[in-house]
Design a protein around this motif. Structure first.
Motif, PDB file in Angstrom:
ATOM      1  N   LEU A 498       0.847  -1.187   0.000  1.00  0.00           N
ATOM      2  CA  LEU A 498       0.000   0.000   0.000  1.00  0.00           C
ATOM      3  C   LEU A 498       0.883   1.238   0.000  1.00  0.00           C
ATOM      4  N   PRO A 499       0.325   2.417  -0.218  1.00  0.00           N
ATOM      5  CA  PRO A 499       1.156   3.624  -0.183  1.00  0.00           C
ATOM      6  C   PRO A 499       1.929   3.788   1.122  1.00  0.00           C
ATOM      7  N   ALA A 500       1.351   3.286   2.232  1.00  0.00           N
ATOM      8  CA  ALA A 500       2.021   3.438   3.528  1.00  0.00           C
ATOM      9  C   ALA A 500       2.998   2.313   3.827  1.00  0.00           C
ATOM     10  N   GLY A 501       3.009   1.251   3.023  1.00  0.00           N
ATOM     11  CA  GLY A 501       3.942   0.166   3.280  1.00  0.00           C
ATOM     12  C   GLY A 501       3.353  -1.189   2.956  1.00  0.00           C
ATOM     13  N   ASP A 502       4.070  -2.237   3.343  1.00  0.00           N
ATOM     14  CA  ASP A 502       3.697  -3.606   3.023  1.00  0.00           C
ATOM     15  C   ASP A 502       2.637  -4.137   3.978  1.00  0.00           C
ATOM     16  N   VAL A 503       1.735  -4.945   3.420  1.00  0.00           N
ATOM     17  CA  VAL A 503       0.724  -5.636   4.214  1.00  0.00           C
ATOM     18  C   VAL A 503       1.250  -7.014   4.585  1.00  0.00           C
TER      19      VAL A 503
END
Length: 924
Positions: A498-503
């Motif tokens: 995601l834009p904020a980092g990995d899931v």
């Protein structure tokens, strides 16, 4: 997502007690340290991550903590944590069902509400039943030599780990890699005598190309402590009630009124040598004269004799660059001996010891307590247990090709065996013996009471060991539990971005079985032993589960965690239950060093095997007859009522229709780590439990029954209807009108419980140029509320203020102060147990405990450890536990031996330990 300073700081604090942590006195470059962090799996989550502090607050105790804070074993470690607020039955309760076991109670909840894991895998339950009712995990079988660290995650964790994780999870992480060989030998002793102990530990590790092997051995020996060894409770002369300082009634003859029939001093004189020469012609105020010993209660053990041997092996084979095969084995054998005190005899169990004396025309009772001189050996009556347990895991783990997916597939099994032996009087043989030597032949019955013409001269005579052993039988019971499961776990720390980092993602599939077998000697269940019955039962069930967990970065400073699990149980012979649980949590980091967290979760506990599969069991017990005390002896305190110790026979069986206990919890907190030497946190928790399963409390039933009969409770209420149906009494025209005949208790799904509190932690380390390195640690837990309700219409019980229902601690604080200078390391560990209600509410004739009794003062103890590095490979340490020799806080209203609450405190006193550690074969 870039790792944060908070993770680095917490990692540093976790090793705060290790030898290396004191040496790290120079500031480090935080950025450089953070970038070398690896992803790890933390307790409370299945997804590897760099953050050590997550939405679930974790308390970690390292192997260095265990050694330097003066703990003898894993049980002491966990019992000394502020989260362990509940009172428990351990080896001090030698008359209980599990005198050799060591349970804990997190947050004041039942021991079975805490899930105990080894390396994330469940341990088998203890085969015998806590309080004769429920299953739990015994901590006595875990050797400290093999422990790397212990994690405690409070609150609901079922969405990750399944059943029983309501109070929380204790995850015991074993050592996986050791450099070289470590050997230690420790000896210890107690100020007051008894309890001498020795321990030998040997651990080692080695690597051969693709194979890593870690193994260990621990041998332990502990001598018993008897009440006689402690001057504060070696006799009834220590009773805080001056009016109760009379001896145990070793030879007593009662009239139907309860008054003693005076034997005269001459009858007692030939018995003076019994109980170590302490039997005298004594007087009980209000009752009369008799032959007794004030030191008889001290002949029971408060610390068991124990011998144990443990072995451990962990193997890891790198099959290729992406696949590892592994195996873990932990085995333990422990031999315990506990002494629950002297055996006794009365003429007729079925009539509470009363016979019809044809010579006097009256109902009379006799009581006879057997001394060590008569048994021939203080330890003859000991219950001897051999406990064998093992935990094994075989698995394969690795990466799936070149993807981000990792897997871990394993088979795990945990098993626990107990072989128990004990000598006990056989009913028919003992009755025949006393008919021959004292009572004479039975001449018939009078309203159900046997008629005799006793010869009192034959009563006041000591037995020989040969006579005593002529009516003994050996009880031998072999009990067993096991649990096994096959587990397949997949993880992906970057399922997608995601834009904020990995899931992150984790998934689990699990299938398993549980078994419990507690057959008990058939002669016990069929009442062939005098005044003794027991539990029995066996059963098996299958279970399967599926779980998923997601870790989702919502934006750069906010991360969400979601987990869900479905468990299904099927009982052997019918009956099933299934339960879905979930957890949602948030982590907010406005800056790298600050974390705000919150969570909401549901949990469940499948009904204990014993609650479901217990067979028809009977038991004998002594109970206070609150109703007759209140109506026949009004105004007399219950401790002085002549009917406060009536023997009754009870019955119990399991309930195959029980459903799972359910719970929901929520909490939140904050963690602040401005640098890698300082961390402070505070968290709120609340847990609400529904459908709680428990045996109805017998003493509570009798209190309720008395209140119902006297009109203090509505006779048409569910509580009164139930209590009156379970307590059977003789008719008003019987020789002993309204005497209790029978009682019945069974497990049911009905109760509720609600607990909330706040935990706080602080860790700080600093170094000086001239005075060495220092560290400070503090842990605190305060219970804000703990309430329970048996039936929906019943009043809510405040467990923090009502001493009859609970004696748990409202608050516990522990602190550690460490100092290292050169080769010397000093650690002072202290723990303060807060005030609790005193026992005054028990001393009432109204049948109910007071809502707000007096208080027992706080109890504070200190452990001091000095460790000196003689060379790089050899060190010596000296530990003083309970440094100031603090006895349990005095409660002048606690008039039952040993005159302190054994479920909250221990009376062992100050102890010393000397240990030598030798390390060799380490890589240079």
């Amino acid at each position: 997502m870039k790792p944060h300073l908070l993770a680095t700081a917490v990692c540093a604090v976790i090793t705060a007690y290790s030898p290396l942590s004191f040496a790290q006195s120079q500031p480090t470059d935080d950025k450089r340290d953070v970038e070398t962090l690896d992803k790890i799996t933390v307790t409370g989550s299945l997804i590897p991550q760099v953050q050590v502090e997550t939405a679930t607050p974790i308390t970690s105790i390292t192997s260095q903590d265990i050694q330097r804070q003066g703990f003898k074993d894993v049980y002491e470690v966990l019992r000394s944590q502020p989260l362990a607020t509940g009172a428990v039955q351990d080896s001090q309760f030698s008359g209980g069902f599990t005198a050799s076991a060591k349970p804990i109670s997190l947050l004041g909840l039942d021991p079975g509400f805490t899930l105990v894991l080894i390396d994330g895998r469940p341990m088998a339950d203890y085969p015998l039943l806590y309080n004769g009712q429920s299953n739990f995990v015994d901590l006595a079988s875990i050797p400290t030599a093999m422990v790397e660290r212990i994690d405690i995650a409070p609150g609901n964790q079922s969405s990750i780990y399944g059943s029983s994780a309501i109070a929380g999870v204790v995850n015991i992480i074993l050592k996986k890699k050791i450099d070289g060989t470590e050997m230690s030998f420790r000896i210890g002793s107690y100020d007051g005598g008894g309890g001498n102990n020795q321990r030998f530990q040997l651990t080692s590790g080695h690597s051969w190309d693709k194979l890593d092997v870690t193994w260990g051995l621990q041998l332990s020996n502990q001598d018993p402590i008897y009440g006689l060894n402690r001057k504060d409770f070696d006799s009834t002369n220590d009773n805080p009630d001056a009016d109760a300082r009379y001896g145990s009634r070793t030879f007593v003859h009662n009239s139907s009124s309860g008054a003693y029939i005076d034997p005269g001093a001459d009858a007692c004189a030939p018995l003076a040598g019994l109980f170590g020469g302490t039997t005298i012609y004594d007087t009980r105020p209000g009752r009369g004269n008799y032959c007794g010993s004030r030191y008889e209660p001290g002949y029971s053990s408060i610390l068991n004799k124990e011998r144990s041997a443990s072995g451990y092996a962990n193997l890891n084979y790198a099959f290729n660059d992406s696949t590892d095969l592994y195996a873990t084995l932990l085995v333990n054998r422990t031999k315990n001996e506990s002494n629950s005190g002297s055996r006794f005899w009365q003429p007729s169990l079925d009539t509470s010891g009363y016979i019809f004396n044809n010579l006097t025309g009256d109902l009379e009772s006799y009581q006879r307590i057997f001394s060590p001189e008569e048994t021939g050996d203080l330890n003859f009556n000991n219950e001897r247990q051999t406990a064998d347990s093992y935990n094994i895991a075989l698995g394969i783990k690795g990466a799936v090709g070149q993807s981000n997916w990792d897997y871990n597939a394993y088979y795990a099994r945990s098993e626990y065996h107990i072989d128990s032996r004990q000598w006990w009087p056989l009913k028919d043989k003992m009755e025949d013996f006393f008919r021959e030597h004292f009572l004479g032949p039975q001449l018939g019955e009078y309203y159900g009471y046997p008629i005799y013409e006793p010869n009192d001269a034959g009563f006041y005579q000591a037995l020989t060991p040969e006579q005593y052993r002529s009516f003994q039988g050996e009880i031998r019971t072999k009990s067993k539990t096991w649990t096994q499961n096959v587990n397949l776990q997949f993880t992906n720390t970057s399922l997608f971005t995601l834009p904020a980092g990995d899931v992150g993602f984790a998934g689990v599939l699990q299938a398993g079985q549980q078994s419990w077998s507690n057959p008990t000697d058939t002669r016990v269940v069929s009442d062939q032993f005098w005044g003794l019955s027991g539990t029995q039962g066996k059963g098996k069930r299958d279970n399967w589960a599926a779980a998923v967990e997601l870790r989702v970065p919502i934006f750069s400073k906010l991360t969400a965690s979601l987990s869900g699990r479905y468990d299904d149980y099927k009982n052997d012979g019918g009956g099933s239950d299934s339960r879905a649980t979930y957890k949602a949590a948030l982590e907010f980091r406005p800056i790298d060093s600050l974390l705000f967290r919150g969570n909401y979760a549901t949990a469940f506990k499948s009904p204990d095997m014993a609650y479901v599969f217990a067979g028809d069991s009977g038991f004998y017990t002594f109970v206070p007859d609150y109703y007759r005390c209140a109506t026949e002896q009004p105004g007399v305190p219950i401790s002085q009522c002549t009917l406060n110790d009536e023997q009754v026979r009870g019955s119990r069986s399991g309930n195959g229709d029980l459903k799972s206990i359910t719970a929901k919890s929520w909490g939140g907190g904050v963690v602040w780590s401005p640098n890698n030497s300082f961390t402070i946190s505070a968290d709120y928790y609340r847990i609400k439990i529904d459908n709680k399963v428990a045996d109805l409390d017998l003493d509570l039933l009798l209190r309720n029954e008395a209140a119902c009969r006297q009109g203090q409770l509505d006779a048409s209420s569910p509580t009164c209807i139930d209590a009156l149906a379970r307590i059977g009494r003789a008719g008003p025209n019987a020789p002993q009108p309204n005497q209790i005949d029978t009682v019945a208790v069974n497990p049911i799904n009905v109760a509720k419980e609600d607990v909330s509190g706040i935990t706080a932690n602080l860790d700080y380390r600093w170094a000086t140029d001239n005075w060495g390195s220092f560290m400070v640690g503090a842990r605190y837990n305060v219970t804000l509320k703990h309430e329970s309700q048996q039936y929906p219409e019943d009043p809510v019980i405040d467990l923090l203020r009502n001493p009859y229902y609970s004696s748990e601690f409202k608050n516990i604080f522990s602190g550690t102060l460490g100092w290292q200078m050169g080769d010397l390391t000093t650690t002072l560990y202290g723990i303060r147990y807060g005030r609790t209600p005193n026992f005054a509410a028990q001393d009432t004739t109204e049948g109910y405990a007071a809502d707000d009794a007096g208080k027992v003062k706080a109890w504070t103890t200190f452990n001091l450890t000095l460790d000196y590095a003689v060379t790089d490979d050899v060190s010596l340490s000296v530990t003083a536990n309970n440094l100031t020799n603090e006895r349990p806080p005095r409660d002048r209203t606690y008039t039952s031996y040993p005159y302190y609450n054994i479920f909250n405190y221990n009376g062992y006193g100050r102890s010393y330990m000397l240990e030598m550690n030798w390390r060799f074969g380490r890589a240079q």
